[in-house]
Design an enzyme around this catalytic site. Structure first.
Site, PDB file in Angstrom:
ATOM      1  CG  ASP A  74      -5.155  72.090  21.229  1.00 19.25           C
ATOM      2  OD1 ASP A  74      -4.466  71.331  21.941  1.00 19.25           O
ATOM      3  OD2 ASP A  74      -6.286  71.767  20.816  1.00 19.25           O
ATOM      4  CG  ASP A 122      -0.170  73.967  30.588  1.00 13.82           C
ATOM      5  OD1 ASP A 122      -1.375  73.768  30.842  1.00 13.82           O
ATOM      6  OD2 ASP A 122       0.750  73.443  31.238  1.00 13.82           O
ATOM      7  CE1 TYR A 179     -14.151  64.581  31.883  1.00 13.28           C
ATOM      8  CE2 TYR A 179     -16.246  63.582  32.482  1.00 13.28           C
ATOM      9  CZ  TYR A 179     -15.479  64.333  31.611  1.00 13.28           C
ATOM     10  OH  TYR A 179     -16.052  64.848  30.467  1.00 13.28           O
ATOM     11  CB  THR A 229     -14.416  63.377  20.181  1.00 16.79           C
ATOM     12  OG1 THR A 229     -14.415  62.738  21.467  1.00 16.79           O
ATOM     13  CG2 THR A 229     -15.456  64.490  20.167  1.00 16.79           C
TER      14      THR A 229
END
Length: 263
Positions: free
Chosen positions: A40, A67, A160, A194
């Site tokens: 992460d 990253d 997106y 989420t």
């Protein structure tokens, strides 16, 4: 989920492992007896790894802060995973970001680049860096998390939608290049319950001047199954596509969206 079996000693790398879908995916792999490298961009992933170590003492969990848009960091990650585990069998690319809603004429180029960096360049760099390690032990799998919003363009979310549409094609290109040694597939979630989804609903409610519950009922009511999926539903799909149970599937995308889009 029905029992999924993997050969003993296998290793999976899960990106976005501190998030809802990522953590659920780590759990599903662990339940199937797979060791997991947790990745992460936030250092909280170390706590997640510690929790799984306590829960599954017979398996190995290691955390890495990386990253995924930085080629040098991703290359170092591949070296570290090779050193720590000696192998990699499954790469599950879960990490992704949403776009700040904006018409194209007002969309900052920096925001466009941020979204494509994480959602498209990240999966590319991860695949590039880990293909040699996946091949080294006889092959494996790569599974990318795309989105049903990559199936068609949506107003105010050009970056997106573009990033996820391109991820479908990258998945197919990789599948064609890497067969038969490495199988490459994608999962296309719909609305998943989420923290990211909850934040998006709150933002939309504020922008429209209505209650959170009203927005949630509207969004979830448009889903034929009438509820947003839990993160575990995506984890189930990712682990299935990584497992021997899907041994004749590559270059595919699996829709897990409650019926909101038929494809």
């Amino acid at each position: 989920m029905a029992t999924i079996e993997f050969p003993p000693g296998q290793v999976a790398l899960v990106t976005g492992a501190a998030g809802g879908i990522g953590t659920a995916t780590v759990r599903r792999f662990a339940e199937a007896g797979v060791n997991v490298a947790l990745l992460d961009v936030h250092d909280g992933v170390a706590t997640t790894a510690e929790q799984f170590t306590g829960e599954f003492p017979g398996l190995t969990f290691r955390s890495y802060v990386t990253d995924v848009t930085d080629e040098g960091q991703v290359a170092q990650l591949a070296s570290d995973v090779r050193t720590d585990f000696g192998r990699l069998d499954h790469l599950s690319v879960v990490a992704g970001v949403l776009q700040d809603a904006s018409p194209v004429e007002d969309l900052d180029f920096a925001e466009w680049n941020r979204v494509l960096d994480v959602n498209l360049n990240g999966p590319f760099l991860l695949a590039k860096a880990f293909i040699p390690l996946l091949r080294a032990d006889g092959g494996g799998t790569i599974t990318n998390v795309a989105s049903f919003w990559g199936r068609s363009g949506r107003a105010l979310f050009s970056a997106y939608c573009t990033s996820k549409a391109a991820l479908f094609v990258l998945t197919q290109s990789l599948a064609a290049e890497l067969a038969p040694d490495i199988r490459v597939n994608a999962v296309a979630p719909g609305n998943i319950n989420t923290a990211m989804h909850q934040r998006a609903l709150h933002r939309e409610a504020e922008e429209r001047g209505v209650s959170f519950e009203e927005i949630k009922d509207k969004e979830w009511g448009a889903i034929p199954l009438k509820v947003a999926g839990e993160p575990s539903t995506i984890a189930d799909a990712l682990v299935f596509l990584s497992s021997p149970a899907s041994s004749y599937i590559t270059g595919a995308s699996l829709d897990v969206n409650g019926g909101v889009l038929f494809h």
